[in-house]
Design an enzyme around this catalytic site. Sequence first.
Site, PDB file in Angstrom:
ATOM      1  N   LEU A 129       0.869  -1.172   0.000  1.00 17.47           N
ATOM      2  CA  LEU A 129       0.000   0.000   0.000  1.00 17.47           C
ATOM      3  C   LEU A 129       0.908   1.226   0.000  1.00 17.47           C
ATOM      4  O   LEU A 129       1.875   1.298   0.771  1.00 17.47           O
ATOM      5  CB  LEU A 129      -0.886  -0.020   1.249  1.00 17.47           C
ATOM      6  CG  LEU A 129      -2.111   0.886   1.327  1.00 17.47           C
ATOM      7  CD1 LEU A 129      -3.046   0.667   0.145  1.00 17.47           C
ATOM      8  CD2 LEU A 129      -2.855   0.632   2.637  1.00 17.47           C
ATOM      9  N   ASP A 130       0.637   2.196  -0.874  1.00 20.05           N
ATOM     10  CA  ASP A 130       1.488   3.383  -0.984  1.00 20.05           C
ATOM     11  C   ASP A 130       1.660   4.060   0.381  1.00 20.05           C
ATOM     12  O   ASP A 130       0.721   4.077   1.188  1.00 20.05           O
ATOM     13  CB  ASP A 130       0.888   4.386  -1.965  1.00 20.05           C
ATOM     14  CG  ASP A 130       0.973   3.914  -3.407  1.00 20.05           C
ATOM     15  OD1 ASP A 130       1.899   3.151  -3.722  1.00 20.05           O
ATOM     16  OD2 ASP A 130       0.109   4.329  -4.213  1.00 20.05           O
ATOM     17  N   PRO A 131       2.833   4.647   0.650  1.00 19.99           N
ATOM     18  CA  PRO A 131       3.057   5.287   1.949  1.00 19.99           C
ATOM     19  C   PRO A 131       2.004   6.326   2.324  1.00 19.99           C
ATOM     20  O   PRO A 131       1.608   6.409   3.490  1.00 19.99           O
ATOM     21  CB  PRO A 131       4.440   5.930   1.775  1.00 19.99           C
ATOM     22  CG  PRO A 131       5.139   5.029   0.813  1.00 19.99           C
ATOM     23  CD  PRO A 131       4.056   4.623  -0.176  1.00 19.99           C
TER      24      PRO A 131
ATOM     25  N   ALA B 162      -1.049   6.366   1.614  1.00 16.71           N
ATOM     26  CA  ALA B 162      -2.370   5.758   1.768  1.00 16.71           C
ATOM     27  C   ALA B 162      -2.502   5.059   3.122  1.00 16.71           C
ATOM     28  O   ALA B 162      -1.525   4.762   3.791  1.00 16.71           O
ATOM     29  CB  ALA B 162      -2.608   4.761   0.642  1.00 16.71           C
TER      30      ALA B 162
ATOM     31  N   ARG C  96      -3.746   5.624  -8.506  1.00 14.82           N
ATOM     32  CA  ARG C  96      -3.207   6.936  -8.917  1.00 14.82           C
ATOM     33  C   ARG C  96      -3.325   7.129 -10.426  1.00 14.82           C
ATOM     34  O   ARG C  96      -3.655   8.226 -10.897  1.00 14.82           O
ATOM     35  CB  ARG C  96      -1.746   7.047  -8.481  1.00 14.82           C
ATOM     36  CG  ARG C  96      -1.568   7.201  -6.973  1.00 14.82           C
ATOM     37  CD  ARG C  96      -0.104   7.218  -6.586  1.00 14.82           C
ATOM     38  NE  ARG C  96       0.520   5.901  -6.740  1.00 14.82           N
ATOM     39  CZ  ARG C  96       1.771   5.710  -7.162  1.00 14.82           C
ATOM     40  NH1 ARG C  96       2.523   6.746  -7.505  1.00 14.82           N
ATOM     41  NH2 ARG C  96       2.278   4.497  -7.242  1.00 14.82           N
TER      42      ARG C  96
END
Length: 301
Positions: free
Chosen positions: A38-40, A42, A175
């Site tokens: 999971l993206d930082p 998020a 994104r």
Amino acid sequence: MHGIVLIHKAPGISSFKALYPIKKQFPKKTKIGHTGTLDPFAEGLLVVLCGSFTRLTEYSLQKSKRYIADIQLGQETDSLDSTGAIIKSKPVPPKDEILQRIPELHNQFSGNIQQIPPAYSAIHIQGKRAYERARAGEIIEMPSRQITIHSIDIQLISDTCLRCEVECSSGTYIRSLARDIAVSLNTCGHVKNLIRTHIGDFSLKDAVVAENAHKNLRSDIQMYTKLTGNQAIYIQDEYLPAFIQGKIIQKQWFIENSQNFSMNEHVGVFDSQEKFIGQIQLQESKYRYDLVIPQSRGDQV
């Protein structure tokens, strides 16, 4: 210790760093990993596997995922999220025009579609991560790939912000989806906030903070089947030692009414206390071991 724990990752840390508090709660050599980054920036659900359950990671990698994303229209950043530098600005269409276009967007971004991943991603480009090349100032041409949007719901929550609830295939970049939705509205955009709510049948509402992982580690039938999609069978207690020792598997070891599975199907094996002890497969009328969980005292939950 072996099992699954659902973690609510906070925004502002990487998925890798989110595991640090968990690693401190288990014996030093315990294997611990998650089933999808999971993206930082998020927040949301991480499915964390511990001990021998890490050998079941492959089952979760292809599961669909659900997200709630707030898309800021009118500004695009280099990373396509709120942490990046603004690289483009463009007027946002009037509210009435956006509302009129939403049904069209639902159709355009449903089913199998082509998507170009962000330059700031972990995809390998000629032996290096794309984000490493992007940070070095390289101009990267990211290859398009097919993804699947299983369902999507887009709402306008302010004059310049959309809320998008989406269920999508593994490998989908929210994104990029935000960028493409904005382009379809003749503007630009980036993801302002992102929450992952589901991975397959696992839900964020059942997740805990990482500091409480050790209290919520599970290896029961429900968690196993949610993770793998496999059936489960019960082994009679008297045959547990033979199973653990890896002796040739015999059909009579298992409770008779739990043996209905097909050739080549992978099946979880549980004892009478519903503790997971391994996984087997039927091949050419013979049973084969996939995985055996060590049964030393205290390592099962």
